[in-house]
Design an enzyme around this catalytic site. Structure first.
Site, PDB file in Angstrom:
ATOM      1  N   THR A   1     -67.772  30.236  39.079  1.00 30.29           N
ATOM      2  CA  THR A   1     -67.415  29.913  37.734  1.00 30.29           C
ATOM      3  C   THR A   1     -65.862  29.911  37.572  1.00 30.29           C
ATOM      4  OG1 THR A   1     -67.730  32.114  37.064  1.00 30.29           O
ATOM      5  CG2 THR A   1     -69.689  30.852  37.049  1.00 30.29           C
TER       6      THR A   1
ATOM      7  N   TYR B   1     -57.663  34.801  56.423  1.00 26.58           N
ATOM      8  CA  TYR B   1     -57.784  33.576  55.764  1.00 26.58           C
ATOM      9  C   TYR B   1     -56.887  33.048  54.738  1.00 26.58           C
ATOM     10  CZ  TYR B   1     -60.488  36.659  52.382  1.00 26.58           C
ATOM     11  OH  TYR B   1     -61.018  37.717  51.635  1.00 26.58           O
TER      12      TYR B   1
END
Length: 254
Positions: free
Chosen positions: A99, A142
């Site tokens: 979201t 990452y």
């Protein structure tokens, strides 16, 4: 005596770093949102005779709260020489299921929170005419690789890594300051495995993918952070050190 401010300092790697710096004779300020955990950590810090320690409750997402936190720290402990931006937020979620609020919540803590605390410290250094300070930002591999299901954290950490290198140049000239980063691998006793692995088999898979065959410890991260902030590393600037047992390099795990 030098003073260090550690955000997210009430548990995990943050608390381990606070204990390490306090043991080495630094004044230590820890901050976080959870007052109960801050006070529990303060009990451990106060049991160490060297240095002084305080805890400040605040939210790194709120710039004014960061300003007030630093004001409290400097009033109690004097000029602040170093900062560890350790406060973080993350959860696993496929990007299509993410979201806008989920995206914003992680970006606000990790990227904006790092900027907020760093910026108020820079203003503090300017007022105090303090040089030779040190900032350590916590990132993840990452930030330059990839990580399925962690898009907001990966994007935020990439921003933090770039901010690290940008300020290493800018504030190296301006303040003689050093700005570096640590990229921890899988670390035990931090809750990270619980958040990023939903099953014990996944935890074991991650462990097997570490070439050294184990998770790291918060104390090992703390030792590295202290070394990076110490006078021994006065020429280390703009670097990111991975402390992960070779985990991020393992492209073809067994």
């Amino acid at each position: 005596m030098k003073t260090i401010w550690i955000t997210g300092g009430s548990s995990g790697m943050g608390k381990a770093m606070a204990l390490k710096f306090k043991t080495e004779g630094w004044n230590v300020a820890i901050s976080g949102r959870n007052e109960e955990r801050l006070q529990e950590a303060m009990g451990e810090l106060e049991a160490i005779g060297a240095g002084a320690a305080i805890a400040v409750q605040h939210d790194v997402r709120d710039y004014e709260a960061c300003t007030q936190a630093l004001d409290q720290i400097s009033e109690r402990l004097g000029p602040v020489h170093a900062l560890v931006n350790n406060a973080a937020g993350n959860f696993v979620c496929p990007t299509l299921d993410l979201t806008p609020n989920g995206w914003t919540s992680v970006i606000d803590i990790v990227l904006n929170g790092t900027f907020n605390c760093t910026h108020v410290l820079g203003k503090h250094w300017e007022r105090e005419q303090l040089r030779d300070g040190s900032i350590i930002n916590m990132v993840a591999s990452y930030a330059w690789q990839a990580g399925a299901g962690v898009a907001p954290s990966a994007a935020a950490k990439a921003g933090v890594l770039n901010l690290t290198r940008t300020l290493a140049v800018e504030w190296g000239y301006q303040f003689g300051a050093r700005v570096n980063a640590i990229s921890p691998g899988p670390i035990e006793r931090t809750g990270g495995a619980d958040k990023l692995a939903v099953h014990v088999k996944e935890v074991e898979r991650i462990r097997r993918n570490v070439p050294l065959g184990r998770f790291g410890t918060p104390e090992e991260i703390a030792d590295l952070a202290f070394w990076m902030a110490s006078d021994e590393m006065r020429y280390l600037n703009g670097e990111c050190i991975s402390l992960d047992g070779g985990h991020w390099l393992n492209k073809h795990p067994f």
